[in-house]
Design an enzyme around this catalytic site. Structure first.
Site, mmCIF file in Angstrom:
data_model
loop_
_atom_site.group_PDB
_atom_site.id
_atom_site.type_symbol
_atom_site.label_atom_id
_atom_site.label_comp_id
_atom_site.label_asym_id
_atom_site.label_seq_id
_atom_site.Cartn_x
_atom_site.Cartn_y
_atom_site.Cartn_z
ATOM 1 N N SER A 73 -34.146 -4.694 27.328
ATOM 2 C CA SER A 73 -32.896 -3.997 27.649
ATOM 3 C C SER A 73 -31.995 -3.875 26.421
ATOM 4 C CB SER A 73 -32.132 -4.751 28.731
ATOM 5 O OG SER A 73 -32.921 -4.917 29.882
HETATM 6 N N1 SAH Z 1 -35.080 -8.950 31.115
HETATM 7 C C1 SAH Z 1 -35.737 -8.083 30.171
HETATM 8 C C2 SAH Z 1 -35.819 -6.665 30.698
HETATM 9 C C3 SAH Z 1 -37.216 -6.271 31.008
HETATM 10 S S1 SAH Z 1 -37.369 -4.657 31.695
HETATM 11 C C4 SAH Z 1 -35.000 -8.140 28.840
HETATM 12 O O1 SAH Z 1 -34.385 -9.135 28.551
HETATM 13 O O2 SAH Z 1 -35.060 -7.223 28.066
HETATM 14 C C5 SAH Z 1 -37.483 -5.002 33.416
HETATM 15 C C6 SAH Z 1 -38.675 -5.828 33.859
HETATM 16 O O3 SAH Z 1 -38.641 -5.862 35.276
HETATM 17 C C7 SAH Z 1 -40.039 -5.291 33.481
HETATM 18 O O4 SAH Z 1 -40.721 -6.230 32.707
HETATM 19 C C8 SAH Z 1 -40.739 -5.060 34.823
HETATM 20 O O5 SAH Z 1 -42.117 -5.358 34.822
HETATM 21 C C9 SAH Z 1 -39.975 -6.017 35.716
HETATM 22 N N2 SAH Z 1 -40.033 -5.732 37.151
HETATM 23 C C10 SAH Z 1 -39.994 -4.537 37.788
HETATM 24 N N3 SAH Z 1 -40.094 -4.699 39.118
HETATM 25 C C11 SAH Z 1 -40.190 -6.046 39.339
HETATM 26 C C12 SAH Z 1 -40.323 -6.853 40.514
HETATM 27 N N4 SAH Z 1 -40.374 -6.332 41.751
HETATM 28 N N5 SAH Z 1 -40.389 -8.197 40.358
HETATM 29 C C13 SAH Z 1 -40.344 -8.761 39.129
HETATM 30 N N6 SAH Z 1 -40.228 -8.055 37.995
HETATM 31 C C14 SAH Z 1 -40.156 -6.715 38.088
#
Ligand code: SAH
Length: 223
Positions: A73
Site C-alpha cells: 500500500s
Molecule cells: N498490508 C499490505 C497490503 C497488501 S495488499 C501492505 O502493508 O502493503 C492487500 C492484501 O490483501 C493482498 O496481499 C491480498 O492477497 C490480501 N487479501 C485480499 N483478500 C483477502 C482476504 N479475504 N483475506 C485475507 N487477505 C486478503
C-alpha cells in the site's frame, strides 16, 4: 533502531534512512497529524518489504508490486488508515486483513501490543513471515486464511484494519470488534471506493465515510 538484514544494509540501507525521513515530511505535508504514527513509519524500513529491484523506490508515495498481482500500500494510505484506527490512543489487540508483504503489520506493531494479520495467499505470507522475523518483531502473529472470517479465537479486537476493498464490512469482523473498538476499511468495488470508519458503541455500530481511496479487492477463500 530496528535491525536491518546485513546484505541490504550497504548503499540502500544508508540512503534509506534519509529518504525515509523525507517520506515522513511528505506525510506530514499531506495532512498526517498523529506524531506516533509518523514515528512508527520512521522506524520501519519499508525497502526491506519489497524486492531488491524495487527497494530504491520504496519511499516514494506509491503502491509497488509485491508479486501475485498484489501491491504494498501507499505510505499515505497506511499512515492515514492507522491514524483513523488509533484515534490518538494506544491499542492493545489489532487485526489486519491482507498482510501482503507485512509492511502495515510492522507499522502497527509499533502502536499496538498485539498484532494479528491474515493473508489469503500462502506464498506472500511466507515472505512476510521471513521479513518480520528478520526484523525481530515479536508482537505480530500472521495467519493464512480468509480474512472475511476474522479470528474469533483471539477476538475481541480494539482495532480492525482491512488492506483490501470489500463491498461491505464482513459481518464476522464487526462481531469481533470490542465495544469502543474501531474498524477501518476501503469499501466499494472497482474504482469507486471510500474509506469508512465503523465504531462499535454500547448502542450499536456508528459509521463515518471518509475520503475516496483505491485498494486491491478483498477476495474470497485462500490461495
Ligand atoms: N498490508 C499490505 C497490503 C497488501 S495488499 C501492505 O502493508 O502493503 C492487500 C492484501 O490483501 C493482498 O496481499 C491480498 O492477497 C490480501 N487479501 C485480499 N483478500 C483477502 C482476504 N479475504 N483475506 C485475507 N487477505 C486478503
Amino acid at each position: 533502531m530496528v535491525a536491518v538484514k546485513p546484505s541490504r544494509h550497504d548503499g540502500i540501507g544508508m540512503t534509506s534512512e534519509r529518504t525515509r525521513l523525507r517520506m515522513i515530511e511528505r506525510l506530514r505535508e499531506k495532512g498526517i497529524k498523529d506524531s506516533d504514527v509518523l514515528t512508527a513509519m520512521a522506524m520501519v524500513p519499508r525497502h526491506l518489504f519489497v524486492s531488491e529491484a524495487l527497494a530504491i523506490r520504496a519511499y516514494e508515495d506509491t503502491a509497488l508490486p509485491i508479486g501475485f498481482g498484489q501491491t504494498i500500500s501507499h505510505p499515505y494510505s497506511v499512515a492515514r488508515m492507522i491514524e483513523v484506527l488509533r484515534n490518538g490512543k494506544d491499542m492493545q489487540r489489532v487485526l489486519e486483513v491482507g498482510c501482503g508483504c507485512g509492511y502495515q503489520a510492522a507499522v502497527l506493531s509499533k502502536l499496538a501490543r498485539e498484532v494479528y494479520s491474515i493473508e489469503r495467499i500462502a506464498n506472500l505470507l511466507g515472505h512476510a513471515r521471513r521479513t518480520i522475523r528478520a526484523l525481530r518483531i515479536a508482537n505480530i502473529k500472521v495467519q493464512h486464511g480468509d480474512g472475511h472470517i476474522g479470528l474469533a479465537e483471539v477476538a475481541p479486537f480494539d482495532g480492525i484494519i482491512l488492506a483490501a476493498a470489500g463491498a461491505e464490512a464482513p459481518p464476522a469482523l464487526l462481531a469481533q470488534l470490542a465495544e469502543g473498538g474501531r474498524l477501518v476499511m476501503p469499501r466499494g468495488v472497482g474504482e469507486s471506493q471510500q474509506m469508512v470508519l465503523i465504531e462499535r458503541q454500547a448502542d450499536g455500530y456508528h459509521e463515518q465515510v471518509l475520503e475516496m481511496v483505491h485498494f486491491v479487492p478483498l477476495l474470497p477463500g485462500v490461495a
